[in-house]
Enzyme design. Structure first.
Site, short mmCIF file in Angstrom:
data_model
loop_
_atom_site.label_atom_id
_atom_site.label_comp_id
_atom_site.label_asym_id
_atom_site.label_seq_id
_atom_site.Cartn_x
_atom_site.Cartn_y
_atom_site.Cartn_z
NE ARG A 5 -4.41 -0.94 0.19
CZ ARG A 5 -4.67 -1.97 -0.62
NH1 ARG A 5 -3.76 -2.37 -1.49
NH2 ARG A 5 -5.84 -2.60 -0.58
CD GLU A 27 -2.50 3.66 -4.95
OE1 GLU A 27 -1.30 3.33 -4.86
OE2 GLU A 27 -3.43 2.85 -5.14
CG HIS A 49 -3.12 -0.38 -6.52
ND1 HIS A 49 -3.43 0.33 -5.39
CD2 HIS A 49 -3.28 -1.69 -6.16
CE1 HIS A 49 -3.78 -0.49 -4.41
NE2 HIS A 49 -3.69 -1.74 -4.87
#
Ligand code: DGY
Length: 330
Positions: free
Chosen positions: A238, A267, A285
């Site tokens: 993360r 993000e 991601h």
């Protein structure tokens, strides 16, 4: 029929399946909703299908008192205030297991891309800069036979350890909140070390720990300073676990050889410095994004929603509930 909301675009067959059981409102256009819009869309709905991007917090729960189930197609659930949900007897589920091997594959790929300078050399080639073979042209670091460090040794960390130890002949060291039992360690070929030792020993460090207050900036300037200047760092966990500014500085000054990042602080916005560094591989991601796995994640979230809110034969124990006790509470 109970009403549910699917907050992001998802595979049409999942919407169809939910539509057999519920009255479904969806977001197949994948519009970006503010939290106020999400709250508005949730009025009168008992369930919500989410991903890892919607913030489900106390404010939202208080504004949506009829909400009974929050089912996510992500394994990470730092976007959901689990304690607040449990206190209001809202069931929460995530999507573990189905993405483990796919995510481990990606972690390995990103680590290898960083070590072997794959993205950097591809950009060079596409830019028309390749004129001849060179003895040290994009010479990077080896992966096989080196030391793989894993911070966070849950399911995905263990799948990465297996790849490293059994596929690439790596010495695997790990650090985790709790140590694995001796048999599991032996099966994986992994050795438990302190976090400091992990940082010092790893030729390639992969982060696979959950995000929360305890892991915020788990890798910052002090931790990066312990790593070998020849090492790589890969984050598939993360954003926020790594202090991106400190990392960018270490990469710029070559105090760290290279990094592979799939997740970022704040993000989808990125620290601009990361975009200009040649020695970092950046992906949006996508560690769990193989089609079969993303389908399985979405189906699992639907399974949970149907079990939690379905009636008659469809009702049951949601397979991957994080707070199943809310269903048992009187
Ligand atoms: C997960 O499942 O947690 C992935 O990171 C996608 O959000």
């Amino acid at each position: 029929m109970k009403k549910v909301l699917v907050a992001r675009a998802v595979f049409p067959e999942v919407i169809e399946r939910l539509g057999v059981v519920f009255e479904v409102t969806h977001n197949q256009d994948d519009a970006v909703w503010t939290q106020a819009q999400l709250i508005d869309k949730l009025q009168g709905r008992e369930g919500v299908f989410v991903t890892g991007t919607e913030a489900i917090d106390a404010k939202l729960l208080d504004a949506c008192p009829q909400l009974r189930a929050v089912c996510s197609m992500a394994v990470g659930y730092n976007n959901i205030d689990l304690a607040a949900c449990t206190a209001r007897r809202v069931l929460v589920s995530n999507a573990p297991d189905v993405l483990t091997e796919t995510t481990a594959d990606f972690g390995f790929a990103l680590m290898m891309a960083a070590a072997r300078r794959i993205a950097e050399s591809e950009h060079f080639l596409r830019a028309g800069q390749w004129t001849r073979w060179g003895h040290d042209l994009f010479a990077g670091a080896d992966v096989h036979g080196t030391t793989l460090g894993i911070l966070g040794m849950g399911r995905i960390g263990q799948a990465i350890a297996r790849r490293g130890a059994h596929g690439f002949g790596m010495a695997v060291v790990y650090h985790n909140r709790s140590r694995l039992d001796a048999d599991t360690e032996a099966g994986l070929g992994a050795r438990y070390v302190s976090k400091e030792q992990l940082l010092r020993d790893a030729d390639h460090l992969i982060l696979v720990l959950p995000y929360g207050p305890a892991s915020h900036h788990a890798i910052g300037a002090a931790e990066l300073a312990l790593m070998k200047p020849t090492a790589t760092l890969t984050n598939i966990a993360r954003g926020g676990i790594v202090d991106d500014a400190a990392l960018a500085e270490a990469l710029h000054e070559r105090r760290l050889a290279a990094a592979g990042l799939d997740v970022f602080e704040g993000e989808p916005a990125l620290l601009p410095a990361l975009l200009t560094l040649p020695n970092v591989v950046l992906t949006p991601h996508i560690a769990s994004a193989s089609l079969p796995t993303r389908r399985a994640m979405a189906e699992l979230a639907a399974d949970n929603l149907i079990a939690a809110l379905g009636e008659g034969e469809r009702a049951g124990a949601p397979p991957t509930a994080l707070n199943p006790q809310v269903l048992r509470a009187g």
